[in-house]
Design a protein around this motif. Structure first.
Motif, mmCIF file in Angstrom:
data_model
loop_
_atom_site.group_PDB
_atom_site.id
_atom_site.type_symbol
_atom_site.label_atom_id
_atom_site.label_comp_id
_atom_site.label_asym_id
_atom_site.label_seq_id
_atom_site.Cartn_x
_atom_site.Cartn_y
_atom_site.Cartn_z
ATOM 1 N N PRO A 156 0.799 -1.232 0.000
ATOM 2 C CA PRO A 156 0.000 0.000 0.000
ATOM 3 C C PRO A 156 0.832 1.283 0.000
ATOM 4 O O PRO A 156 0.413 2.279 -0.596
ATOM 5 C CB PRO A 156 -0.841 -0.131 1.271
ATOM 6 N N THR B 245 1.484 2.489 -3.563
ATOM 7 C CA THR B 245 0.346 2.670 -4.458
ATOM 8 C C THR B 245 0.481 3.925 -5.304
ATOM 9 O O THR B 245 0.249 3.893 -6.519
ATOM 10 C CB THR B 245 -0.970 2.706 -3.654
ATOM 11 N N GLU B 246 0.845 5.028 -4.703
ATOM 12 C CA GLU B 246 0.934 6.282 -5.447
ATOM 13 C C GLU B 246 1.997 6.205 -6.541
ATOM 14 O O GLU B 246 1.767 6.655 -7.672
ATOM 15 C CB GLU B 246 1.225 7.456 -4.503
ATOM 16 N N TYR C 195 0.641 4.009 -9.314
ATOM 17 C CA TYR C 195 -0.412 4.740 -10.027
ATOM 18 C C TYR C 195 0.186 5.776 -10.981
ATOM 19 O O TYR C 195 -0.195 5.847 -12.155
ATOM 20 C CB TYR C 195 -1.354 5.407 -9.024
ATOM 21 N N ARG D 99 -6.776 5.028 -9.883
ATOM 22 C CA ARG D 99 -6.142 4.824 -8.576
ATOM 23 C C ARG D 99 -6.625 3.527 -7.937
ATOM 24 O O ARG D 99 -5.863 2.819 -7.308
ATOM 25 C CB ARG D 99 -6.406 6.014 -7.665
ATOM 26 N N GLU D 100 -7.901 3.197 -8.108
ATOM 27 C CA GLU D 100 -8.425 1.958 -7.522
ATOM 28 C C GLU D 100 -7.741 0.720 -8.112
ATOM 29 O O GLU D 100 -7.613 -0.296 -7.429
ATOM 30 C CB GLU D 100 -9.939 1.873 -7.714
ATOM 31 N N ALA E 283 -4.508 0.640 -8.962
ATOM 32 C CA ALA E 283 -3.228 0.585 -8.243
ATOM 33 C C ALA E 283 -3.435 0.079 -6.820
ATOM 34 O O ALA E 283 -2.625 -0.712 -6.310
ATOM 35 C CB ALA E 283 -2.569 1.966 -8.233
ATOM 36 N N GLU E 284 -4.517 0.505 -6.177
ATOM 37 C CA GLU E 284 -4.802 0.044 -4.808
ATOM 38 C C GLU E 284 -5.061 -1.457 -4.775
ATOM 39 O O GLU E 284 -4.569 -2.156 -3.879
ATOM 40 C CB GLU E 284 -6.011 0.803 -4.250
ATOM 41 N N THR F 253 -1.504 -3.253 -5.412
ATOM 42 C CA THR F 253 -0.554 -3.267 -4.293
ATOM 43 C C THR F 253 -1.148 -3.862 -3.023
ATOM 44 O O THR F 253 -0.426 -4.428 -2.206
ATOM 45 C CB THR F 253 -0.042 -1.841 -3.988
ATOM 46 N N GLY F 254 -2.464 -3.734 -2.842
ATOM 47 C CA GLY F 254 -3.088 -4.196 -1.607
ATOM 48 C C GLY F 254 -3.604 -5.613 -1.627
ATOM 49 O O GLY F 254 -3.740 -6.242 -0.571
#
Length: 190
Positions: free
Chosen positions: A18, A21-22, A25, A46-47, A49-50, A53-54
Motif C-alpha cells: 500500500p 500505491t501512489e 499509479y 487509482r483503484e 493501483a490500490e 498493491t493491496g
C-alpha cells in the motif's frame, strides 16, 4: 511464500504494498506502458493501483502463483515492475515494465537476470518464458539482452484489452546462466 528481497549492483527488488500505491499509479499513467501491458486497464485508475498493491501482489506471493517485485533505486524511487507467474510445474513466465523516466538504463534487464537466477535456484523453475505482443521492440530487447532465446511467434497468443494479438515467445533455461536444472533436459536433435 513470504516475499523476498533481491539486490543487484544498482537496484533493490522487493514486493510492493500500500505504501507504493501512489508510485505505481503515477507510473502506470504512461500511455506507452498502457499500450503494451495487456493486464493494464485503460484508463488506469487509482483503484486499480490500490487493488494491485493491496491485494493482487500479496495474494500472488501467498499462493505461490505470482511473485511481483518493484524495482527500486537505493533512495526508494520506483524504476519498474517485474513479475514471475507460475504457468506449470517448473515453468514460470516473466513480465516487466519500466517507468518512463528510467527506460534505456538497463534496470529491467538487470532485474530480469536477478529474478531469473532466483527463480532457477529457489523456485525450481527449469524454464522461464517471456511473451510480448509483436511490435513491442523494447520488451524484446530486454529479453534478448537478458539471454532469452526468441523461439517464434504465437498467432493470437495474447489478449490485449479484449483484442487477440500475435506475440513473440522466448525462453531462458538455467543452463543459459550456467546453473543446473532440477530435471534432466534432452534437447531435440536434427
Amino acid at each position: 511464500m513470504e516475499p523476498v528481497m533481491l539486490t543487484t549492483g544498482r537496484l533493490l527488488l522487493r514486493t510492493v504494498g500500500p505504501d507504493d500505491t501512489e508510485a505505481v499509479y503515477r507510473a502506470a499513467q504512461d500511455p506507452v506502458t498502457q499500450r503494451w501491458i495487456s493486464q493494464f486497464p485503460s484508463p488506469y485508475l487509482r483503484e486499480h493501483a490500490e487493488a494491485f498493491t493491496g491485494q493482487m501482489v500479496p495474494d500472488g506471493w501467498a499462493r505461490d502463483s505470482m511473485y511481483t517485485f518493484g524495482l527500486f533505486l537505493p533512495g526508494e524511487e520506483l524504476t519498474g515492475m517485474l513479475g514471475i507467474t507460475m504457468r506449470a510445474l517448473g515453468v514460470g513466465e516473466v513480465g516487466f515494465w519500466a517507468v518512463r523516466e528510467h527506460r534505456g538504463r538497463g534496470y529491467v534487464t538487470e532485474a530480469t537476470l536477478a529474478a531469473a537466477r532466483w527463480a532457477f535456484t529457489t523456485l525450481s523453475v527449469d524454464r522461464l518464458e517471456w511473451r510480448a505482443e509483436v511490435g513491442n521492440a523494447a520488451s524484446r530487447a530486454v529479453a534478448e539482452r537478458a539471454g532469452f532465446t526468441v523461439e517464434g511467434t504465437l498467432r493470437s497468443g495474447v489478449n490485449n484489452k479484449g483484442v487477440r494479438r500475435d506475440c513473440w515467445v522466448g525462453s531462458l533455461l538455467p543452463s543459459d546462466l550456467g546453473l543446473p536444472s532440477t530435471a534432466p533436459y534432452l534437447p531435440a536433435r536434427g
